[in-house]
Design an enzyme around this catalytic site. Sequence first.
Site, short mmCIF file in Angstrom:
data_model
loop_
_atom_site.label_atom_id
_atom_site.label_comp_id
_atom_site.label_asym_id
_atom_site.label_seq_id
_atom_site.Cartn_x
_atom_site.Cartn_y
_atom_site.Cartn_z
CB CYS A 186 -11.04 -18.87 -8.02
SG CYS A 186 -12.24 -17.61 -7.18
CG ASP A 189 -10.21 -16.26 -2.78
OD1 ASP A 189 -9.25 -15.81 -2.22
OD2 ASP A 189 -11.08 -16.51 -2.25
NE ARG A 212 -9.72 -16.26 0.76
CZ ARG A 212 -10.88 -16.79 1.18
NH1 ARG A 212 -11.03 -17.07 2.39
NH2 ARG A 212 -11.76 -16.90 0.25
CG HIS A 235 -10.73 -21.53 -3.75
ND1 HIS A 235 -11.30 -20.77 -2.69
CD2 HIS A 235 -10.99 -20.66 -4.77
CE1 HIS A 235 -11.81 -19.65 -3.07
NE2 HIS A 235 -11.74 -19.59 -4.33
CB CYS A 294 -14.94 -21.23 -4.47
SG CYS A 294 -14.97 -19.86 -5.83
CO CO Z 1 -13.21 -18.74 -5.53
#
Ligand code: CO
Length: 210
Positions: free
Chosen positions: A42, A44, A46, A98, A101
Amino acid sequence: MQSYEKLLVNNKEWSKEQQKADPEYFKRLENQQTPEFLWIGCSDSRVPPNQITKTQPGQIFIHRNIANLVVNTDQNLLSVLQYAVEVLKVKHIIVCGHYGCGGVKAAMGNQSLGIIDNWLKEIKDIYRMNKSEVDSITDEKERFNKMVEVNVREQVINLAKTSIIQHAWKNGHKPYLHGWVYGLADGIIKPVCELNSDSEIDSLYRYENL
Ligand code: CO
């Protein structure tokens, strides 16, 4: 100093530190990359692949998009996949989602977010096809976590549906496919599924002439 300028300062520091620790570091990486892994994760911020797996530049070939989707019409993903499998000959392909998400969460809801609705529709389809499994969980957070896992599982299956993977499986080079989910709360990766050249895939998706 502007925030972006700090990045450039950091970069100079990092380069200096690397060279100090290992004078051959950049020379080695400049010549070639021989990553053993393809990571589909992803976007993302993090979930940084190298950091959470304690790997170095050169070790993981990386593709990221919102909600780690393997969409079989995505030229970007398919190009990365083909290059990783046929040129780099990676041994393992990891789809890493994750918990928490935002893409999966949005897909389970009814708010339009603009053009991304079209991307997330893929996850809505997965939700629809796995509704009894996911909706059997009454706790909202647990249900969301389950959907994150189901999404990863489906993306791994999507990889196996491609002629790129099937061709590799039939012709000696046999990358393993792994579905993982990373926990934002504790930093731990949970393996959720695995496919390899011995795995059965639905005959409808099997190409016999590869
Ligand atoms: Co995500």
